[in-house]
Write an enzyme that holds these catalytic residues in place. Structure first.
Site, PDB file in Angstrom:
ATOM      1  N   HIS A  10     -14.584 -47.205  40.484  1.00  0.00           N
ATOM      2  CA  HIS A  10     -14.579 -46.533  39.179  1.00  0.00           C
ATOM      3  C   HIS A  10     -13.580 -45.377  39.238  1.00  0.00           C
ATOM      4  O   HIS A  10     -13.846 -44.359  39.875  1.00  0.00           O
ATOM      5  CB  HIS A  10     -15.989 -46.019  38.845  1.00  0.00           C
ATOM      6  CG  HIS A  10     -16.993 -47.123  38.691  1.00  0.00           C
ATOM      7  ND1 HIS A  10     -17.233 -47.749  37.495  1.00  0.00           N
ATOM      8  CD2 HIS A  10     -17.782 -47.746  39.598  1.00  0.00           C
ATOM      9  CE1 HIS A  10     -18.144 -48.694  37.658  1.00  0.00           C
ATOM     10  NE2 HIS A  10     -18.486 -48.721  38.930  1.00  0.00           N
ATOM     11  N   LEU A  11     -12.426 -45.572  38.576  1.00  0.00           N
ATOM     12  CA  LEU A  11     -11.409 -44.508  38.560  1.00  0.00           C
ATOM     13  C   LEU A  11     -11.645 -43.535  37.407  1.00  0.00           C
ATOM     14  O   LEU A  11     -11.048 -42.454  37.377  1.00  0.00           O
ATOM     15  CB  LEU A  11     -10.006 -45.118  38.473  1.00  0.00           C
ATOM     16  CG  LEU A  11      -9.539 -45.909  39.703  1.00  0.00           C
ATOM     17  CD1 LEU A  11      -8.169 -46.539  39.452  1.00  0.00           C
ATOM     18  CD2 LEU A  11      -9.488 -45.019  40.942  1.00  0.00           C
ATOM     19  N   ARG A  12     -12.497 -43.944  36.443  1.00  0.00           N
ATOM     20  CA  ARG A  12     -12.977 -43.049  35.359  1.00  0.00           C
ATOM     21  C   ARG A  12     -11.971 -42.681  34.285  1.00  0.00           C
ATOM     22  O   ARG A  12     -12.338 -42.026  33.316  1.00  0.00           O
ATOM     23  CB  ARG A  12     -13.546 -41.740  35.941  1.00  0.00           C
ATOM     24  CG  ARG A  12     -14.654 -41.918  36.951  1.00  0.00           C
ATOM     25  CD  ARG A  12     -15.871 -42.564  36.374  1.00  0.00           C
ATOM     26  NE  ARG A  12     -17.035 -42.447  37.267  1.00  0.00           N
ATOM     27  CZ  ARG A  12     -18.040 -43.315  37.266  1.00  0.00           C
ATOM     28  NH1 ARG A  12     -18.058 -44.347  36.432  1.00  0.00           N
ATOM     29  NH2 ARG A  12     -19.049 -43.156  38.086  1.00  0.00           N
ATOM     30  N   ASP A  67     -19.421 -54.337  34.344  1.00  0.00           N
ATOM     31  CA  ASP A  67     -20.043 -53.528  35.386  1.00  0.00           C
ATOM     32  C   ASP A  67     -20.589 -52.198  34.873  1.00  0.00           C
ATOM     33  O   ASP A  67     -19.951 -51.498  34.092  1.00  0.00           O
ATOM     34  CB  ASP A  67     -19.073 -53.241  36.526  1.00  0.00           C
ATOM     35  CG  ASP A  67     -19.743 -52.424  37.602  1.00  0.00           C
ATOM     36  OD1 ASP A  67     -20.796 -52.857  38.091  1.00  0.00           O
ATOM     37  OD2 ASP A  67     -19.253 -51.327  37.914  1.00  0.00           O
ATOM     38  N   HIS A  94     -22.541 -57.616  37.267  1.00  0.00           N
ATOM     39  CA  HIS A  94     -23.487 -56.565  37.651  1.00  0.00           C
ATOM     40  C   HIS A  94     -24.833 -57.096  37.165  1.00  0.00           C
ATOM     41  O   HIS A  94     -25.049 -57.231  35.968  1.00  0.00           O
ATOM     42  CB  HIS A  94     -23.097 -55.270  36.937  1.00  0.00           C
ATOM     43  CG  HIS A  94     -24.148 -54.195  37.002  1.00  0.00           C
ATOM     44  ND1 HIS A  94     -23.910 -52.966  37.575  1.00  0.00           N
ATOM     45  CD2 HIS A  94     -25.422 -54.149  36.546  1.00  0.00           C
ATOM     46  CE1 HIS A  94     -25.000 -52.218  37.477  1.00  0.00           C
ATOM     47  NE2 HIS A  94     -25.930 -52.903  36.851  1.00  0.00           N
ATOM     48  N   HIS A 150     -22.041 -55.834  44.041  1.00  0.00           N
ATOM     49  CA  HIS A 150     -22.996 -55.004  44.806  1.00  0.00           C
ATOM     50  C   HIS A 150     -24.374 -55.640  44.974  1.00  0.00           C
ATOM     51  O   HIS A 150     -25.392 -55.083  44.578  1.00  0.00           O
ATOM     52  CB  HIS A 150     -23.118 -53.587  44.224  1.00  0.00           C
ATOM     53  CG  HIS A 150     -23.189 -53.490  42.724  1.00  0.00           C
ATOM     54  ND1 HIS A 150     -24.055 -54.219  41.962  1.00  0.00           N
ATOM     55  CD2 HIS A 150     -22.490 -52.709  41.861  1.00  0.00           C
ATOM     56  CE1 HIS A 150     -23.882 -53.901  40.686  1.00  0.00           C
ATOM     57  NE2 HIS A 150     -22.938 -52.999  40.599  1.00  0.00           N
ATOM     58  N   ASP A 164     -18.043 -49.817  45.250  1.00  0.00           N
ATOM     59  CA  ASP A 164     -18.612 -49.304  43.999  1.00  0.00           C
ATOM     60  C   ASP A 164     -18.437 -47.780  43.947  1.00  0.00           C
ATOM     61  O   ASP A 164     -19.337 -47.054  43.508  1.00  0.00           O
ATOM     62  CB  ASP A 164     -20.092 -49.687  43.835  1.00  0.00           C
ATOM     63  CG  ASP A 164     -20.605 -49.418  42.422  1.00  0.00           C
ATOM     64  OD1 ASP A 164     -19.799 -49.107  41.529  1.00  0.00           O
ATOM     65  OD2 ASP A 164     -21.834 -49.515  42.219  1.00  0.00           O
ATOM     66  N   HIS A 210     -18.939 -38.698  40.368  1.00  0.00           N
ATOM     67  CA  HIS A 210     -19.544 -37.890  39.293  1.00  0.00           C
ATOM     68  C   HIS A 210     -19.296 -36.420  39.605  1.00  0.00           C
ATOM     69  O   HIS A 210     -19.142 -36.042  40.769  1.00  0.00           O
ATOM     70  CB  HIS A 210     -21.055 -38.137  39.202  1.00  0.00           C
ATOM     71  CG  HIS A 210     -21.409 -39.523  38.758  1.00  0.00           C
ATOM     72  ND1 HIS A 210     -21.186 -39.990  37.489  1.00  0.00           N
ATOM     73  CD2 HIS A 210     -21.978 -40.562  39.434  1.00  0.00           C
ATOM     74  CE1 HIS A 210     -21.597 -41.244  37.382  1.00  0.00           C
ATOM     75  NE2 HIS A 210     -22.073 -41.627  38.552  1.00  0.00           N
ATOM     76  N   PHE A 264     -26.337 -42.539  38.046  1.00  0.00           N
ATOM     77  CA  PHE A 264     -26.306 -43.421  39.222  1.00  0.00           C
ATOM     78  C   PHE A 264     -24.914 -43.403  39.852  1.00  0.00           C
ATOM     79  O   PHE A 264     -23.905 -43.342  39.129  1.00  0.00           O
ATOM     80  CB  PHE A 264     -26.596 -44.864  38.799  1.00  0.00           C
ATOM     81  CG  PHE A 264     -28.009 -45.136  38.382  1.00  0.00           C
ATOM     82  CD1 PHE A 264     -28.965 -45.466  39.340  1.00  0.00           C
ATOM     83  CD2 PHE A 264     -28.394 -45.104  37.045  1.00  0.00           C
ATOM     84  CE1 PHE A 264     -30.279 -45.749  38.968  1.00  0.00           C
ATOM     85  CE2 PHE A 264     -29.700 -45.385  36.657  1.00  0.00           C
ATOM     86  CZ  PHE A 264     -30.653 -45.703  37.621  1.00  0.00           C
TER      87      PHE A 264
END
Ligand code: DOR
Ligand code: ZN
Length: 429
Positions: free
Chosen positions: A62-64, A152, A179, A232, A306, A310, A324
């Site tokens: 997750h590069l966001r 995902d 997912h 995952h 994964d 955050h 999460f």
């Protein structure tokens, strides 16, 4: 200028190499591999004592960006990837706006090209807005370079919806990455249902909430003929389902994360460390052991992190309110070397299959081998380097690792992407 990497121990099962040799890189490709190469004018890097393998790819990151740059962005996330030894990552589409059309794919690619420290292979959403209601603009995304489809962060709740997405989207030849989470069964569950949820007084996330969608998705992959990849995977029974699907010859693959293999629900104590709140949750010791066994026997096709960054303030909330996810890019290789290779559970060759060959195969990427003509995407690591996981060392913008304080052996030192150094001697370029 040509680059000559000398005296590393090369491991590449695809090229059939396991021994010390030199690698000559000219431009973005490998020009020659052999013993005692002498190239006048080339820059020489001595890698005595190091291992050299095809560049590692983390297929679940997750590069966001766009939208959640307060957690991570493409520059910081790919810097963390290079620091962890990766030459490429597959970015997840749960951005804002959601990566569900060609424009957003193009945005991710262009920022990665301008600021990235590794290759970025964008995944596109399976359904618009990750809502599970309407098929995303799959053809448009593929035309712009999307490598796979996934919602995902969420499971596709409707079986009919998944069937339509697969029936339509299979013409593009890409893998559908699932997912697996039945929202009606899982509800607000946040730790494994059973001993952990009872002990901690938190809502349980039952194993069957994942397994029911693994079984369903395998059935729909069989019905549609689409390629399915389980993301995952976290339970022993889930592994059993994938093993059976493979035995039937279905096009089903799966990935395991370091945290589901090397941490269990027992790690969550009365301190309620929110870094250990991940989705799916940390499971039992038996589940973790089943994952490791499946990694060794070939049932698991890839190790992926994964990586879910955050902000501190988000993870500082009560366990129930914290999001999460934990980061993973900068600890994955060290954890795998320490817990799987050093312990003899797998060899370096299997590690290369799980972290370089498998991810490229599933995502349909050009394979990299340590042989003349191949793209020079290369990871070099020191197998004896001992280090302690410390958030002060992270290049990621986020600090939410569940492995802080872990003592590891083995760490990436040098990374080359298309013949260009992205890390030298442990320092990201
Ligand atoms: O722990 C997780 N975090 N699991 C997911 O599936 C999504 C991810 C996120 O986006 O933070
Ligand atoms: Zn996920």
């Amino acid at each position: 200028m040509a680059l000559l990497l000398k005296n590393a121990h090369i491991v590449d099962p695809a090229a059939g190499i396991d021994g010390v040799a030199d690698v000559l890189i000219d431009g973005e490709r490998i020009a020659q591999v052999g013993e005692g190469i002498d190239a006048a004018g080339a820059e020489v890097i001595d890698l005595t004592g190091k291992y050299l393998v095809p560049g590692l790819v983390d297929m679940h990151v997750h590069l966001r960006e766009p939208g959640y740059e307060h957690k991570e962005d493409i520059e910081s996330g790919t810097r963390a990837a290079a620091h962890g030894g990766f030459t490429g990552v597959c970015s997840m589409p749960n951005t804002d706006p959601v990566t569900d059309n060609g424009v957003t794919i193009e945005y991710v690619k262009s920022v990665a090209a301008a600021k990235g420290h590794c290759r970025v292979y964008p995944a596109g959403a399976m359904t618009k807005g990750l809502k599970g209601e309407i098929i995303s603009e799959m053809g448009d995304m593929v035309a712009h370079g999307c490598v796979a489809f996934t919602d995902d962060g969420r499971g596709v709740q409707g079986a009919g919806m998944l069937r339509r997405a697969m029936d339509y989207g299979k013409m593009f030849g890409k893998t559908f990455m699932s997912h697996c989470q039945d929202e009606d069964l899982v509800g607000d569950g946040m730790v494994n249902e059973g001993v952990a949820s009872t002990r901690l007084g938190l809502l349980g996330w039952p194993a069957v909430g994942e397994e029911i969608q693994i079984a369903r998705d395998i059935a729909i992959a069989e019905l549609t003929g689409a390629k399915l990849h389980i993301q995952h995977i976290s339970t022993a029974h889930g592994i059993e389902l994938v093993r059976e699907a493979k035995a039937k010859g279905l096009p089903v693959t799966c990935e395991a994360t370091p945290h589901h293999m090397f941490l269990t629900e027992d790690a969550i104590t009365g301190t309620y460390d929110t870094c250990l709140k991940v989705n799916p949750p940390l499971r039992t010791a038996d589940d973790a052991a089943a994952l490791v066994e499946a990694v060794a026997d070939g049932t698991v096709d890839a190790i992926a992190t994964d990586h879910a960054p955050h902000a501190d303030w988000e993870k500082s909330r009560e366990f129930e309110l914290a999001p999460f996810g934990m980061t993973g890019l900068e600890t994955s290789l060290g954890l795998v070397l320490t817990n799987l290779v050093k312990t003899g559970k797998i060899g370096y060759d299997r590690m290369v299959e799980l972290m370089a060959i498998g991810p490229r195969r599933i995502l349909g990427l050009e394979q990299v081998t340590i042989a003349a003509g191949s793209l020079a995407d290369i990871t070099v690591f020191d197998p004896e380097a001992t280090w302690t996981v410390d958030e002060a060392d992270f290049e990621s913008q986020a600090k939410n690792s569940g492995f802080k304080g872990a003592e590891l052996t083995g760490r990436a030192t040098d990374v080359f992407v298309g013949g260009v150094a992205t890390m030298r001697d442990g320092v990201v370029c």
